[in-house]
Structure formats: structure tokens, C-alpha cells
Scaffold this active site. Sequence first.
Site, PDB file in Angstrom:
ATOM      1  N   HIS A  28       0.843  -1.208   0.000  1.00 51.21           N
ATOM      2  CA  HIS A  28       0.000   0.000   0.000  1.00 51.21           C
ATOM      3  C   HIS A  28       0.874   1.252   0.000  1.00 51.21           C
ATOM      4  CE1 HIS A  28      -3.694   2.303   1.270  1.00 51.21           C
ATOM      5  NE2 HIS A  28      -2.739   3.127   1.699  1.00 51.21           N
ATOM      6  N   GLU A  29       1.869   1.289   0.886  1.00 47.92           N
ATOM      7  CA  GLU A  29       2.734   2.459   1.000  1.00 47.92           C
ATOM      8  C   GLU A  29       3.699   2.579  -0.179  1.00 47.92           C
ATOM      9  OE1 GLU A  29       2.324   4.875   3.001  1.00 47.92           O
ATOM     10  OE2 GLU A  29       0.734   3.872   4.114  1.00 47.92           O
ATOM     11  N   HIS A  32       2.072   4.214  -3.131  1.00 45.26           N
ATOM     12  CA  HIS A  32       2.019   5.680  -3.045  1.00 45.26           C
ATOM     13  C   HIS A  32       3.335   6.286  -3.532  1.00 45.26           C
ATOM     14  CE1 HIS A  32      -1.805   6.024  -1.096  1.00 45.26           C
ATOM     15  NE2 HIS A  32      -1.431   5.463   0.036  1.00 45.26           N
TER      16      HIS A  32
END
Length: 209
Positions: A28-29, A32
Site C-alpha cells: 500500500h505504501e 504511493h
Amino acid sequence: MGLISILFKEPVTFLMLAVPLIYSIIAHEVAHGAVAYLFGDDTAKRAGRLTLNPLAHLDPAGTLMLFFVGFGWAKPVPVNYSKLRNFRTGLVCVSLAGCLTNIIIATIALSIISSMNLVTGHPVTMVLLVLARINIILGAFNLIPIPPLDGSKVLMGFLPSRLQLEFAKYERFGFPVLIVLLFTGLLDPVIIFIQKLIFIFIGLFLGVS
């Protein structure tokens, strides 16, 4: 009941589940940071965060929450939004990247179950179902438009510049408000609604009506 209960009942299943779940919040990170890099911001890259090495990402509290509560987080990847090319598009894409990554992971898990005709009760089926469920929860939760969640920045990408600045002022109050809404259950209908939309999207992708 948190996932930690599985550790005592079925430790092998827990270990099979722990790694993909941890990498779900890491992915998820990283998503980004990777999308920010594509839009011209190398902050995450310079910080050494465009890596799948857990040591660069794991937050102790967020990891414990993942296993005890069912959703958690990794350390936020640093993004300098002022460096993004095409600010509005970049802001929306960077903000959506993490949620879409969780939805993709859930879709892959469910497609494996479908394609391999895995039976209910099989340890692999259980692992994949829990993996899909938690990734859908992570995706849905982060899409809520309350700071500091990703959905708030997606919303900002569509606001006029003046309203963006006004909205940004309230970000420091977002986390306490979010905690209150969570513990009072006021966010439950919103999370459930977004989860249903995600299930519909995955169902359409997998050809399930």
C-alpha cells in the site's frame, strides 16, 4: 476476535497468513511512493522507501493492530505533493494507488480460489479469504474522505484551489475525529457501503454476478 487467535489454534495457517498480510500494508505504501515518483516526486525514493524490505516500512503499532483488530498500517511514505507534475491528477493518482493495490491483492486472492476450485475449510482457502477480506477492509477504510486517509486527498484533487487550502487546515483534527467516529460505530455504514462497491468491482472483473 483478532487474527491473533489463529496463532494458537492453527499456527501454520497463521504463519501462512502473516507474511502476505504484512506485505499488503507495505505494498500500500510502496504504491504511493512509486506513483509519486512517476509524477516527478523522488522523496520516497531518496528516503529508501521504494523497497519491499519490511524494516523500511513496518510500524509496530500498525502491525499489532493488523493482527489484533483486523486492519493496520505501515509508516506513511513521504510524498512532496508540490513536486508532482500535473498537481491535481498526480494528487488523485498517488492517493488512490495504495487503495487500488489492496483491491488488486484481494482480487488476485479471490481469483486463485476460483480458478483452483479450492474447497471451503482448506487452509489455503482460509488464508486467501482472510487476505482478501482484510485487503478489502484496508482499501475501503482508506477511501473514506477524512484526513489523514487517502480518500481526503482524492477529494482535494477535485476541489477548487481555495477550498483545497481550507480543507487542508482541518487535517490536524482529522485523526482524533476519525478515532471517535470509529469507536462510536458512526463510520460503519460508510465502510460497509464502500466495501460493497469494491465487491461489485471485483465481481465484475472476475465475471461473477
